[in-house]
Design an enzyme around this catalytic site. Structure first.
Site, PDB file in Angstrom:
ATOM      1  N   GLY A  24       0.826  -1.208   0.000  1.00 15.91           N
ATOM      2  CA  GLY A  24       0.000   0.000   0.000  1.00 15.91           C
ATOM      3  C   GLY A  24       0.856   1.253   0.000  1.00 15.91           C
ATOM      4  N   ASP A  57       0.264  -8.464   1.429  1.00 14.73           N
ATOM      5  CA  ASP A  57      -0.836  -7.609   0.986  1.00 14.73           C
ATOM      6  C   ASP A  57      -1.812  -8.470   0.184  1.00 14.73           C
ATOM      7  OD1 ASP A  57      -0.604  -4.175   0.447  1.00 14.73           O
ATOM      8  OD2 ASP A  57      -2.317  -5.323  -0.243  1.00 14.73           O
ATOM      9  N   TYR A 113       0.799 -18.389   9.582  1.00 13.24           N
ATOM     10  CA  TYR A 113       1.917 -19.134  10.182  1.00 13.24           C
ATOM     11  C   TYR A 113       3.169 -18.834   9.383  1.00 13.24           C
ATOM     12  CZ  TYR A 113      -1.843 -21.640  12.479  1.00 13.24           C
ATOM     13  OH  TYR A 113      -2.961 -21.935  13.216  1.00 13.24           O
ATOM     14  N   LYS A 169     -13.321  -6.219   8.834  1.00 12.46           N
ATOM     15  CA  LYS A 169     -12.638  -7.502   9.064  1.00 12.46           C
ATOM     16  C   LYS A 169     -11.129  -7.323   9.249  1.00 12.46           C
ATOM     17  CE  LYS A 169     -13.731 -11.288   6.823  1.00 12.46           C
ATOM     18  NZ  LYS A 169     -14.037 -12.173   5.670  1.00 12.46           N
ATOM     19  N   TYR A 175     -14.554   2.210   9.402  1.00 14.76           N
ATOM     20  CA  TYR A 175     -13.103   2.409   9.553  1.00 14.76           C
ATOM     21  C   TYR A 175     -12.777   2.812  10.984  1.00 14.76           C
ATOM     22  CZ  TYR A 175      -8.423   4.269   8.426  1.00 14.76           C
ATOM     23  OH  TYR A 175      -7.068   4.530   8.379  1.00 14.76           O
ATOM     24  N   LYS A 198     -10.666   0.568  13.734  1.00 19.48           N
ATOM     25  CA  LYS A 198      -9.384   0.998  14.289  1.00 19.48           C
ATOM     26  C   LYS A 198      -9.470   1.154  15.806  1.00 19.48           C
ATOM     27  CE  LYS A 198      -6.731   1.408  10.559  1.00 19.48           C
ATOM     28  NZ  LYS A 198      -5.513   0.607  10.373  1.00 19.48           N
ATOM     29  N   TYR A 223      -3.710  -7.368  24.367  1.00 18.70           N
ATOM     30  CA  TYR A 223      -2.573  -8.284  24.197  1.00 18.70           C
ATOM     31  C   TYR A 223      -1.374  -7.814  25.014  1.00 18.70           C
ATOM     32  CZ  TYR A 223      -3.970 -11.869  20.872  1.00 18.70           C
ATOM     33  OH  TYR A 223      -4.541 -12.979  20.304  1.00 18.70           O
ATOM     34  N   ARG A 279      -9.173  10.646  -1.976  1.00 15.85           N
ATOM     35  CA  ARG A 279      -8.718  11.586  -0.962  1.00 15.85           C
ATOM     36  C   ARG A 279      -8.378  12.927  -1.617  1.00 15.85           C
ATOM     37  NH1 ARG A 279      -5.106   7.766   2.952  1.00 15.85           N
ATOM     38  NH2 ARG A 279      -4.578   6.696   1.039  1.00 15.85           N
TER      39      ARG A 279
HETATM   40  N1  UDP Z   1     -12.505  16.731   0.077  1.00 14.42           N
HETATM   41  C1  UDP Z   1     -12.848  17.723  -0.827  1.00 14.42           C
HETATM   42  N2  UDP Z   1     -12.800  17.409  -2.152  1.00 14.42           N
HETATM   43  C2  UDP Z   1     -12.434  16.188  -2.627  1.00 14.42           C
HETATM   44  C3  UDP Z   1     -12.070  15.184  -1.689  1.00 14.42           C
HETATM   45  C4  UDP Z   1     -12.127  15.489  -0.346  1.00 14.42           C
HETATM   46  O1  UDP Z   1     -13.195  18.846  -0.459  1.00 14.42           O
HETATM   47  O2  UDP Z   1     -12.432  15.999  -3.862  1.00 14.42           O
HETATM   48  C5  UDP Z   1     -12.518  17.071   1.506  1.00 14.42           C
HETATM   49  C6  UDP Z   1     -13.218  16.063   2.409  1.00 14.42           C
HETATM   50  O3  UDP Z   1     -14.604  16.324   2.482  1.00 14.42           O
HETATM   51  C7  UDP Z   1     -12.513  16.304   3.731  1.00 14.42           C
HETATM   52  C8  UDP Z   1     -11.086  16.697   3.305  1.00 14.42           C
HETATM   53  O4  UDP Z   1     -11.178  17.097   1.955  1.00 14.42           O
HETATM   54  O5  UDP Z   1     -13.096  17.375   4.428  1.00 14.42           O
HETATM   55  C9  UDP Z   1     -10.086  15.573   3.443  1.00 14.42           C
HETATM   56  O6  UDP Z   1     -10.634  14.451   2.816  1.00 14.42           O
HETATM   57  P1  UDP Z   1      -9.835  13.110   2.617  1.00 14.42           P
HETATM   58  O7  UDP Z   1     -10.750  12.172   1.918  1.00 14.42           O
HETATM   59  O8  UDP Z   1      -8.537  13.383   1.962  1.00 14.42           O
HETATM   60  O9  UDP Z   1      -9.470  12.573   4.068  1.00 14.42           O
HETATM   61  P2  UDP Z   1     -10.204  12.585   5.485  1.00 14.42           P
HETATM   62  O10 UDP Z   1      -9.369  13.491   6.301  1.00 14.42           O
HETATM   63  O11 UDP Z   1     -11.615  13.082   5.372  1.00 14.42           O
HETATM   64  O12 UDP Z   1     -10.141  11.173   5.916  1.00 14.42           O
END
Ligand code: UDP
Length: 318
Positions: free
Chosen positions: A11, A32, A63, A92, A146, A150, A160, A187
């Site tokens: 990743g 991965d 294992y 999961k 998510y 976490k 643990y 993102r």
């Molecule tokens: N965001 C945005 N435009 C985009 C994608 C994300 O304005 O095209 C905003 C989203 O709503 C959030 C921030 O950018 O407020 C960061 O989003 P990201 O998905 O990167 O990560 P997050 O911190 O929310 O997990």
């Protein structure tokens, strides 16, 4: 040579961690299932006798015959778009996957380091967020898959540690960016860079007043390695406190990329945190760590990476 076992090793973050571990003299096995990871991220280690890749899902029994000194558990979808596309896989890997990875560490007497997240703070009611804050999470909202996975993973890691005496670490990772992010992982960093490079409108969600604080990936993994070395069992925030609104971020992208893109506003996703900024006093004090790479420098490297991957066919297919 110490042997590090990295789940999610193909990743974005996991592959950068593998690079740093190899540079620091570890042998590395990256595992991965390639749900959101990609072997392109580790292709540069092909032929390195100290690096091995295994395609396997960490939610299955694990294992390993070889000695393992440290398990870095980094497997999980991490972008809101990804974990909402794969909600059950996300739950999961955070629950069953963390259990299996902890079991592996225990069987080998290895140290275990959990990649946790600022999302455990949810839409935070204190600002900036320090490690003693318990968070404000909607368990049944779209991000709950998510966030709760976490949070459960943190609880299991501490159990643990307390029950079996396992040597554990928990890093709470704040928004991290850099080369090898997937162009369409949704993102804000890859999305807006892509939009600007292709002269499409930059999509600001809501009114853009929500804040984030972005950390360059090389800083992030250095902090994580320091946390591993520190012996600190309690959660530690690793991120960059340089906070800005998303609208300001869009303007920075328009400044760094020669683009005709305008800014357009789109609906704010449900439960999108209104603000986020790490309090890194603990990391400064315990790890003698703080981020070094300024945003514009890190973004320039990230933009160069996306430019190199943006082939004409990729644009046409979008
Ligand atoms: N965001 C945005 N435009 C985009 C994608 C994300 O304005 O095209 C905003 C989203 O709503 C959030 C921030 O950018 O407020 C960061 O989003 P990201 O998905 O990167 O990560 P997050 O911190 O929310 O997990």
């Amino acid at each position: 040579m110490k042997h590090a076992f990295v789940t999610g090793g193909a990743g974005f973050l996991g592959s950068h961690l593998c690079d740093l571990l190899l540079k620091n003299g570890f042998r590395v096995t990256a595992m991965d299932n390639l749900l959101t990871g990609n072997t392109d991220n580790i292709a540069h280690h092909a032929g390195n006798p100290n690096f091995k890749f295994v395609r396997y899902d960490v939610t299955n029994d694990l294992y390993i015959d070889d000695q393992v000194d440290v398990v870095f558990h980094f497997a999980s979808p991490a972008s809101p778009v990804d974990y909402q596309q794969y909600p059950i896989e996300t739950l999961k890997v955070g629950s069953i996957g963390t259990h299996k990875a902890l079991g592996l560490a225990r069987a080998h007497g290895a140290t275990f380091l959990l990649a946790s997240t600022s999302e455990v703070y949810g839409d935070p009611l204190i600002h900036p967020q320090n490690e003693s804050y318990w968070g404000n999470v909607n368990p049944i909202g779209p991000r709950g898959v998510y966030d709760e996975a976490k949070r459960f993973a943190e609880a299991l890691t501490m159990a643990y540690h307390n029950t079996h005496g396992l040597d554990t670490r928990i890093v709470r990772i704040f928004n991290t960016y850099g080369p090898r992010m997937r162009l369409h992982d949704g993102r804000v960093v890859p999305e807006m860079i892509y939009q600007a490079l292709t002269n499409q409108p930059l999509t600001v969600f809501g009114d853009g007043s929500q804040t984030r604080s972005f950390c360059f990936v090389e800083d992030e993994v250095k902090g994580i390695l320091k946390l591993y070395e520190s012996g600190c069992n309690d959660p530690v925030n690793i991120g960059n406190p340089h906070e800005m609104t998303i609208l300001q971020f869009a303007e920075i992208i328009r400044k760094l990329i020669d683009t005709r893109s305008e800014i357009v506003f789109r609906p704010l996703p449900v439960d999108d945190p209104t603000k986020r900024q790490p309090d890194i006093s603990k990391a400064r004090e315990l790890l003698d760590w703080e981020p070094r790479v300024p945003l514009e420098e890190g973004l320039s490297k990230t933009i160069a990476y996306f430019q190199s991957t943006l082939k004409p066919t990729a644009v046409a297919a979008y």
